[in-house]
Design a protein around this motif. Structure first.
Motif, PDB file in Angstrom:
ATOM      1  N   PRO A  41       0.816  -1.220   0.000  1.00 51.58           N
ATOM      2  CA  PRO A  41       0.000   0.000   0.000  1.00 51.58           C
ATOM      3  C   PRO A  41       0.851   1.272   0.000  1.00 51.58           C
ATOM      4  N   LEU A  42       2.038   1.231   0.591  1.00 55.51           N
ATOM      5  CA  LEU A  42       2.933   2.374   0.568  1.00 55.51           C
ATOM      6  C   LEU A  42       3.315   2.714  -0.871  1.00 55.51           C
ATOM      7  N   ILE A  43       3.732   1.719  -1.617  1.00 57.59           N
ATOM      8  CA  ILE A  43       4.125   1.944  -3.011  1.00 57.59           C
ATOM      9  C   ILE A  43       2.936   2.432  -3.835  1.00 57.59           C
ATOM     10  N   GLU A  44       1.781   1.827  -3.634  1.00 56.72           N
ATOM     11  CA  GLU A  44       0.588   2.251  -4.374  1.00 56.72           C
ATOM     12  C   GLU A  44       0.244   3.705  -4.083  1.00 56.72           C
ATOM     13  N   LYS A  45       0.272   4.107  -2.822  1.00 54.30           N
ATOM     14  CA  LYS A  45      -0.053   5.483  -2.447  1.00 54.30           C
ATOM     15  C   LYS A  45       0.959   6.473  -3.015  1.00 54.30           C
ATOM     16  N   ILE A  46       2.236   6.127  -2.933  1.00 53.31           N
ATOM     17  CA  ILE A  46       3.274   7.025  -3.438  1.00 53.31           C
ATOM     18  C   ILE A  46       3.171   7.155  -4.952  1.00 53.31           C
ATOM     19  N   LEU A  47       2.877   6.067  -5.648  1.00 56.99           N
ATOM     20  CA  LEU A  47       2.690   6.151  -7.098  1.00 56.99           C
ATOM     21  C   LEU A  47       1.494   7.031  -7.438  1.00 56.99           C
ATOM     22  N   HIS A  48       0.437   6.912  -6.670  1.00 60.69           N
ATOM     23  CA  HIS A  48      -0.731   7.768  -6.890  1.00 60.69           C
ATOM     24  C   HIS A  48      -0.363   9.230  -6.631  1.00 60.69           C
ATOM     25  N   PHE A  49       0.341   9.475  -5.536  1.00 61.32           N
ATOM     26  CA  PHE A  49       0.753  10.825  -5.166  1.00 61.32           C
ATOM     27  C   PHE A  49       1.651  11.448  -6.239  1.00 61.32           C
ATOM     28  N   SER A  50       2.498  10.611  -6.859  1.00 66.26           N
ATOM     29  CA  SER A  50       3.416  11.103  -7.891  1.00 66.26           C
ATOM     30  C   SER A  50       2.777  11.049  -9.282  1.00 66.26           C
ATOM     31  N   GLN A  51       1.485  10.774  -9.320  1.00 66.94           N
ATOM     32  CA  GLN A  51       0.723  10.693 -10.573  1.00 66.94           C
ATOM     33  C   GLN A  51       1.335   9.689 -11.539  1.00 66.94           C
ATOM     34  N   GLY A  52       1.817   8.577 -10.987  1.00 65.49           N
ATOM     35  CA  GLY A  52       2.364   7.491 -11.789  1.00 65.49           C
ATOM     36  C   GLY A  52       3.796   7.695 -12.239  1.00 65.49           C
ATOM     37  N   ASN A  53       4.411   8.786 -11.854  1.00 57.98           N
ATOM     38  CA  ASN A  53       5.790   9.049 -12.240  1.00 57.98           C
ATOM     39  C   ASN A  53       6.717   8.201 -11.358  1.00 57.98           C
ATOM     40  N   GLN A  54       7.285   7.154 -11.958  1.00 49.24           N
ATOM     41  CA  GLN A  54       8.092   6.208 -11.190  1.00 49.24           C
ATOM     42  C   GLN A  54       9.395   6.816 -10.690  1.00 49.24           C
ATOM     43  N   THR A  55       9.980   7.694 -11.471  1.00 49.02           N
ATOM     44  CA  THR A  55      11.221   8.343 -11.035  1.00 49.02           C
ATOM     45  C   THR A  55      10.969   9.185  -9.798  1.00 49.02           C
ATOM     46  N   ARG A  56       9.908   9.968  -9.831  1.00 48.44           N
ATOM     47  CA  ARG A  56       9.564  10.803  -8.683  1.00 48.44           C
ATOM     48  C   ARG A  56       9.173   9.930  -7.490  1.00 48.44           C
ATOM     49  N   ALA A  57       8.397   8.873  -7.732  1.00 42.85           N
ATOM     50  CA  ALA A  57       7.986   7.978  -6.646  1.00 42.85           C
ATOM     51  C   ALA A  57       9.205   7.351  -5.973  1.00 42.85           C
ATOM     52  N   ALA A  58      10.160   6.918  -6.768  1.00 42.70           N
ATOM     53  CA  ALA A  58      11.382   6.317  -6.215  1.00 42.70           C
ATOM     54  C   ALA A  58      12.127   7.339  -5.368  1.00 42.70           C
ATOM     55  N   GLU A  59      12.167   8.586  -5.828  1.00 55.37           N
ATOM     56  CA  GLU A  59      12.821   9.638  -5.050  1.00 55.37           C
ATOM     57  C   GLU A  59      12.096   9.861  -3.727  1.00 55.37           C
ATOM     58  N   TYR A  60      10.767   9.916  -3.766  1.00 60.08           N
ATOM     59  CA  TYR A  60       9.995  10.096  -2.538  1.00 60.08           C
ATOM     60  C   TYR A  60      10.272   8.962  -1.549  1.00 60.08           C
ATOM     61  N   LEU A  61      10.382   7.739  -2.078  1.00 56.78           N
ATOM     62  CA  LEU A  61      10.609   6.572  -1.226  1.00 56.78           C
ATOM     63  C   LEU A  61      12.065   6.445  -0.775  1.00 56.78           C
ATOM     64  N   GLY A  62      12.964   7.120  -1.485  1.00 59.51           N
ATOM     65  CA  GLY A  62      14.380   7.016  -1.150  1.00 59.51           C
ATOM     66  C   GLY A  62      15.000   5.722  -1.636  1.00 59.51           C
ATOM     67  N   ILE A  63      14.455   5.194  -2.745  1.00 59.69           N
ATOM     68  CA  ILE A  63      14.987   3.961  -3.320  1.00 59.69           C
ATOM     69  C   ILE A  63      15.306   4.195  -4.794  1.00 59.69           C
ATOM     70  N   ASN A  64      16.065   3.292  -5.365  1.00 61.77           N
ATOM     71  CA  ASN A  64      16.407   3.339  -6.775  1.00 61.77           C
ATOM     72  C   ASN A  64      15.175   3.028  -7.626  1.00 61.77           C
ATOM     73  N   ARG A  65      15.058   3.651  -8.789  1.00 60.92           N
ATOM     74  CA  ARG A  65      13.909   3.423  -9.669  1.00 60.92           C
ATOM     75  C   ARG A  65      13.792   1.953 -10.072  1.00 60.92           C
ATOM     76  N   ASN A  66      14.934   1.287 -10.304  1.00 62.61           N
ATOM     77  CA  ASN A  66      14.891  -0.138 -10.655  1.00 62.61           C
ATOM     78  C   ASN A  66      14.357  -0.972  -9.494  1.00 62.61           C
ATOM     79  N   THR A  67      14.707  -0.599  -8.283  1.00 62.18           N
ATOM     80  CA  THR A  67      14.179  -1.294  -7.106  1.00 62.18           C
ATOM     81  C   THR A  67      12.670  -1.112  -7.033  1.00 62.18           C
ATOM     82  N   LEU A  68      12.210   0.106  -7.293  1.00 64.80           N
ATOM     83  CA  LEU A  68      10.766   0.359  -7.306  1.00 64.80           C
ATOM     84  C   LEU A  68      10.081  -0.516  -8.343  1.00 64.80           C
ATOM     85  N   ARG A  69      10.650  -0.600  -9.534  1.00 64.39           N
ATOM     86  CA  ARG A  69      10.040  -1.408 -10.605  1.00 64.39           C
ATOM     87  C   ARG A  69       9.988  -2.895 -10.210  1.00 64.39           C
TER      88      ARG A  69
END
Length: 78
Positions: A41-69
């Motif tokens: 649910p954390l990842i889902e909420k952050i992706l929603h908050f970032s409007q689906g922008n995975q790069t921004r979501a990864a930055e918000y989470l403090g993880i690498n974009r590949n890790t997010l994917r």
């Protein structure tokens, strides 16, 4: 109470209930169980908050974009 303490209190209450419901069974895999319950649910909420922008979501989470994917694939998040 700050937000971090609210989240911690919520996890603590959920674990108290989990241990009460074990009814004598030995718990296993608690760490992975809690992580999965919180992480998806954390990842889902952050992706929603970032409007689906995975790069921004990864930055918000403090993880690498590949890790997010990888985590998105693990949980079936598109």
């Amino acid at each position: 109470m700050n937000r971090e303490n609210e989240i911690a209190a919520c996890v603590e209450r959920a674990l108290d209930t989990y241990f009460q419901d074990l009814d004598g069974e030995t718990p296993t895999g608690i760490y992975d169980m809690v992580l999965a319950c919180v992480e998806q649910p954390l990842i889902e909420k952050i992706l929603h908050f970032s409007q689906g922008n995975q790069t921004r979501a990864a930055e918000y989470l403090g993880i690498n974009r590949n890790t997010l994917r990888k985590k998105m694939a693990q949980y079936g998040i598109e």
